[in-house]
Enzyme design. Structure first.
Site, short mmCIF file in Angstrom:
data_model
loop_
_atom_site.label_atom_id
_atom_site.label_comp_id
_atom_site.label_asym_id
_atom_site.label_seq_id
_atom_site.Cartn_x
_atom_site.Cartn_y
_atom_site.Cartn_z
N LYS A 13 -3.70 6.09 -0.82
CA LYS A 13 -4.94 5.44 -1.29
C LYS A 13 -6.17 6.01 -0.56
CE LYS A 13 -3.58 1.30 -0.02
NZ LYS A 13 -2.28 1.66 0.59
N ARG A 85 -5.64 -7.69 -2.25
CA ARG A 85 -4.25 -7.65 -1.82
C ARG A 85 -3.53 -8.97 -2.07
NH1 ARG A 85 -5.04 -3.20 2.37
NH2 ARG A 85 -2.94 -2.75 3.06
N ARG A 124 2.06 10.13 11.11
CA ARG A 124 0.65 10.56 11.11
C ARG A 124 -0.04 10.27 12.45
NH1 ARG A 124 -2.28 6.37 6.97
NH2 ARG A 124 -1.34 4.57 7.89
#
Ligand code: AP5
Length: 221
Positions: A13, A85, A124
């Site tokens: 996203k 959400r 990451r």
């Protein structure tokens, strides 16, 4: 043009929102980034929830988005990354858009297998100085320990990218966020709100190409 990007943690996203914002001169409204940058009592409270992989209370996030959406840089359009959400956030967004005389044009759902999501998120890290993003496997700095972009030598990982917290975030996505996808699918029509499924397993440029195709098809009738 106003867009919602949906998808579980690591679906891409943030990556696609940044590309879309640049390409179409849209404001990028990433609630995760806003909360990570929040200071004072709101920032402190948000961190407690985020570190555990829980959602921050609706009232906090709704107030932030309500304020943000009315700002001048959203006049040409915006991309929502990480909002709404919950059902309450989705209903409140409808009210905000109505009040601001705006409407949604696209709801884009990025679909990625769980195994790949976990691999992407847990690997990451980013440069502590300039924020450039890297990955243990997919995108290592050219010289180990040195940022390609700014030459910095300190890196950081998100607190909530630990394996157990990612599992919790995924569980919350399935139980609280995924159910609202049906809300938007039911609202969608070809000429007003367009709902699109995108294969988020492909390379970043290919995912972008799929999204562009959706936008192009609708804009050209
Ligand atoms: P947030 O920051 O929104 O996190 P998230 O939704 O879990 O999503 P991520 O940022 O982890 O992933 P992404 O889908 O953006 O993927 P990205 O592009 O980074 O939220 C964090 C927390 O804040 C929440 O848990 C909650 O506590 C709170 N919060 C936020 N919004 C809230 C709200 N509305 N209500 C309540 N609480 C809220 O990509 C991930 C990695 O994959 C990167 O390394 C990237 O380089 C790589 N990558 C991306 N695309 C590809 C590709 N196509 N191929 C290969 N690698 C790729």
């Amino acid at each position: 043009m106003n867009i919602i990007l949906f998808g579980p943690p690591g679906a891409g996203k943030g990556t696609q929102a940044a590309l879309l914002a640049e390409k179409h001169s849209l404001a990028k409204l990433s609630t995760g980034d806003m909360l990570r940058n929040a200071v004072g009592p709101v920032g402190n409270l948000a961190r407690v929830y985020m570190q555990q992989g829980e959602l921050v209370p609706d009232s906090i996030i709704i107030a932030i988005i309500r304020d943000r959406i009315s700002q001048d840089d959203c006049a040409n359009g915006f991309i929502l990354d990480g909002f709404p959400r919950t059902r309450e956030q989705a209903e409140e967004l409808d009210r905000m858009l109505h009040d601001e005389h705006k409407k949604l044009d696209y709801v884009i759902e990025l679909q990625v297998d769980d195994e790949r999501l976990i691999e992407r998120v847990t690997g990451r890290f980013s440069c502590a100085k300039c924020g450039a993003g890297y990955h243990d496997t997919f995108k290592k700095p050219r010289k180990e320990g040195v940022c390609d972009v700014c030459g910095g030598n300190r890196f950081s990982r998100r607190e909530d990218d630990k394996v157990e917290t990612v599992a919790k975030r995924l569980e919350i996505y399935r139980s609280q966020t995924a159910p609202i996808l049906a809300y938007y699918q039911a609202e969608a029509t070809q000429d007003a709100l367009k709902y699109a499924f995108i294969d988020g397993m492909r390379r970043i440029e290919e995912v972008m190409r799929q999204i562009d195709e959706v936008i192009h098809v609708k804009q050209n009738g």
